[in-house]
Design a protein around this motif. Structure first.
Motif, PDB file in Angstrom:
ATOM      1  N   ARG A  58      17.826   1.208  15.205  1.00 22.44           N
ATOM      2  CA  ARG A  58      16.856   0.182  14.856  1.00 22.44           C
ATOM      3  C   ARG A  58      15.815   0.727  13.875  1.00 22.44           C
ATOM      4  O   ARG A  58      15.584   1.929  13.811  1.00 22.44           O
ATOM      5  CB  ARG A  58      16.189  -0.381  16.102  1.00 22.44           C
ATOM      6  N   VAL A  59      15.184  -0.179  13.117  1.00 22.77           N
ATOM      7  CA  VAL A  59      14.248   0.223  12.053  1.00 22.77           C
ATOM      8  C   VAL A  59      12.924  -0.521  12.215  1.00 22.77           C
ATOM      9  O   VAL A  59      12.858  -1.555  12.881  1.00 22.77           O
ATOM     10  CB  VAL A  59      14.842  -0.057  10.659  1.00 22.77           C
ATOM     11  N   TYR A  60      11.889   0.018  11.594  1.00 23.12           N
ATOM     12  CA  TYR A  60      10.607  -0.680  11.533  1.00 23.12           C
ATOM     13  C   TYR A  60      10.613  -1.672  10.387  1.00 23.12           C
ATOM     14  O   TYR A  60      11.210  -1.429   9.330  1.00 23.12           O
ATOM     15  CB  TYR A  60       9.459   0.308  11.303  1.00 23.12           C
ATOM     16  N   ASP A  61       9.920  -2.789  10.574  1.00 21.97           N
ATOM     17  CA  ASP A  61       9.635  -3.758   9.523  1.00 21.97           C
ATOM     18  C   ASP A  61       8.231  -3.404   9.035  1.00 21.97           C
ATOM     19  O   ASP A  61       7.238  -3.707   9.698  1.00 21.97           O
ATOM     20  CB  ASP A  61       9.697  -5.167  10.110  1.00 21.97           C
ATOM     21  N   THR A  62       8.139  -2.747   7.894  1.00 22.24           N
ATOM     22  CA  THR A  62       6.911  -2.059   7.485  1.00 22.24           C
ATOM     23  C   THR A  62       6.345  -2.609   6.187  1.00 22.24           C
ATOM     24  O   THR A  62       7.084  -2.951   5.272  1.00 22.24           O
ATOM     25  CB  THR A  62       7.193  -0.558   7.331  1.00 22.24           C
ATOM     26  N   ALA A  63       5.014  -2.683   6.139  1.00 16.19           N
ATOM     27  CA  ALA A  63       4.301  -3.034   4.911  1.00 16.19           C
ATOM     28  C   ALA A  63       3.434  -1.855   4.502  1.00 16.19           C
ATOM     29  O   ALA A  63       2.789  -1.224   5.355  1.00 16.19           O
ATOM     30  CB  ALA A  63       3.436  -4.270   5.121  1.00 16.19           C
ATOM     31  N   VAL A  64       3.436  -1.535   3.212  1.00 15.34           N
ATOM     32  CA  VAL A  64       2.592  -0.456   2.702  1.00 15.34           C
ATOM     33  C   VAL A  64       1.678  -1.002   1.611  1.00 15.34           C
ATOM     34  O   VAL A  64       2.064  -1.877   0.835  1.00 15.34           O
ATOM     35  CB  VAL A  64       3.427   0.724   2.145  1.00 15.34           C
ATOM     36  N   VAL A  65       0.464  -0.488   1.585  1.00 14.27           N
ATOM     37  CA  VAL A  65      -0.472  -0.808   0.516  1.00 14.27           C
ATOM     38  C   VAL A  65      -0.543   0.410  -0.399  1.00 14.27           C
ATOM     39  O   VAL A  65      -0.760   1.537   0.071  1.00 14.27           O
ATOM     40  CB  VAL A  65      -1.868  -1.149   1.063  1.00 14.27           C
ATOM     41  N   ILE A  66      -0.335   0.167  -1.685  1.00 11.73           N
ATOM     42  CA  ILE A  66      -0.310   1.235  -2.689  1.00 11.73           C
ATOM     43  C   ILE A  66      -1.465   1.016  -3.662  1.00 11.73           C
ATOM     44  O   ILE A  66      -1.636  -0.086  -4.191  1.00 11.73           O
ATOM     45  CB  ILE A  66       1.029   1.227  -3.452  1.00 11.73           C
ATOM     46  N   SER A  67      -2.245   2.056  -3.906  1.00  8.87           N
ATOM     47  CA  SER A  67      -3.387   1.941  -4.819  1.00  8.87           C
ATOM     48  C   SER A  67      -2.917   1.920  -6.263  1.00  8.87           C
ATOM     49  O   SER A  67      -1.750   2.202  -6.565  1.00  8.87           O
ATOM     50  CB  SER A  67      -4.351   3.120  -4.618  1.00  8.87           C
ATOM     51  N   THR A 104      -2.223   3.836   0.764  1.00 11.76           N
ATOM     52  CA  THR A 104      -3.509   3.768   1.449  1.00 11.76           C
ATOM     53  C   THR A 104      -3.420   3.138   2.842  1.00 11.76           C
ATOM     54  O   THR A 104      -4.362   3.230   3.614  1.00 11.76           O
ATOM     55  CB  THR A 104      -4.528   2.980   0.611  1.00 11.76           C
ATOM     56  N   SER A 105      -2.292   2.498   3.145  1.00  7.70           N
ATOM     57  CA  SER A 105      -2.142   1.878   4.466  1.00  7.70           C
ATOM     58  C   SER A 105      -0.662   1.682   4.772  1.00  7.70           C
ATOM     59  O   SER A 105       0.121   1.361   3.874  1.00  7.70           O
ATOM     60  CB  SER A 105      -2.863   0.516   4.515  1.00  7.70           C
ATOM     61  N   VAL A 106      -0.304   1.888   6.030  1.00  2.00           N
ATOM     62  CA  VAL A 106       1.059   1.647   6.506  1.00  2.00           C
ATOM     63  C   VAL A 106       0.975   0.834   7.791  1.00  2.00           C
ATOM     64  O   VAL A 106       0.377   1.270   8.776  1.00  2.00           O
ATOM     65  CB  VAL A 106       1.807   2.972   6.788  1.00  2.00           C
ATOM     66  N   TYR A 107       1.544  -0.358   7.768  1.00  3.30           N
ATOM     67  CA  TYR A 107       1.536  -1.237   8.947  1.00  3.30           C
ATOM     68  C   TYR A 107       2.961  -1.571   9.352  1.00  3.30           C
ATOM     69  O   TYR A 107       3.765  -2.002   8.521  1.00  3.30           O
ATOM     70  CB  TYR A 107       0.764  -2.535   8.670  1.00  3.30           C
TER      71      TYR A 107
END
Length: 270
Positions: free
Chosen positions: A96-105, A111-114
């Motif tokens: 199984r995998v994470y459903d991930t959002a990243v914020v890139i500057s 800058t953020s991993v959710y």
């Protein structure tokens, strides 16, 4: 005033094709007359995962946040000097995998991993067969569009998450989504996006998938509940002006956050 680009895309099963399209959208956003400070992509940007795809197959497709998919987007963000909110299938334990959002500057740094907290095990779907839920709340990320709180798709149905993000300082809520079509689904989508904006006095930016099994209707809602953008079924990108001063103005005239009875009730996290 800042400009934010919202991408409504139809991701294919070809990861490289989706990545190439994403880089092109970043270039377009940066080159537009009203240059975007940030580009927001929908959930499942990396690839469409059909119901016939096994968990083991999706796991092989997944990458870490240091993998080629995110690294390529980081390079594009730095080259075009624009912030990016991107999504990916992130490698986890087992199949199984994470459903991930990243914020890139705009300097190309993460800058953020959710990692999505609420998996869509509802209305005939069972995301938990392929995905694993995140384990922690991630606070707002500082961007040119203000402090943004990130939530993903099904998270929208849980108002306590957006309120927690707002209480932690979010002024804009960004909800990359792959909202599945179905009876009343578009009505639920529009109603809840407006509710999350109004109850928190925040902009809500919700880029969505279109085509395949998804509803489209990417939207931007202002802090008073006004629809600034509705992309209907159009595949592509739209740039929207975000008036950060309006957030403070609405929160002052409709002080819902201030008027909460935190002496009687409060939201708590572990």
């Amino acid at each position: 005033m800042v400009f934010v680009a919202v991408v409504q895309m139809k991701s294919s099963e070809d990861k490289q094709d989706n990545l190439q399209q994403s880089v092109e959208y970043i270039k377009q956003a940066a080159a537009a007359p009203n240059k975007a400070s940030m580009v927001c992509f929908p959930e499942f940007q990396m690839a469409f995962s059909p119901s016939t795809q096994r968990a083991s197959e999706l796991s092989k497709l997944a990458e870490t946040i240091r993998g080629n998919f995110v690294t390529t987007l980081r390079r594009a963000a730095k080259a075009d000097r624009v912030e990016v909110l991107a999504t990916l299938y992130e490698k986890a334990v087992g199949n199984r995998v994470y459903d991930t959002a990243v914020v890139i500057s705009n300097k190309g740094t993460i800058t953020s991993v959710y990692r999505k907290l609420h998996l869509y095990d509802a209305l005939g779907f069972k995301e938990s067969k392929k995905l694993i839920p995140g384990k922690k709340l991630v606070g707002p990320a500082k961007t040119a569009a203000g402090n943004i709180g990130v939530l993903i798709c099904y998270d929208i149905r849980f108002p306590e998450l957006s309120r927690l993000l707002t209480a932690k300082g979010a002024r804009v809520l960004v909800a990359p989504s792959g909202w599945v079509q179905g009876p009343m689904k578009e009505e639920h989508w529009q109603t809840m996006l407006k509710a999350r904006a109004i109850e928190n006095g925040s902009y809500v930016i919700a880029p969505d998938q279109v085509g395949n099994i998804y509803a489209g209707r990417s939207m931007v809602i202002d802090p008073f509940g006004v629809v600034c953008l509705d992309m209907d079924q159009r595949e592509g990108m739209e740039i929207v002006e975000i008036d950060l001063a309006k957030i403070a103005k609405v929160r002052q005239s409709l002080p819902l956050l201030k008027n909460r009875r935190t002496d009687i009730y409060r939201l708590e996290t572990r």
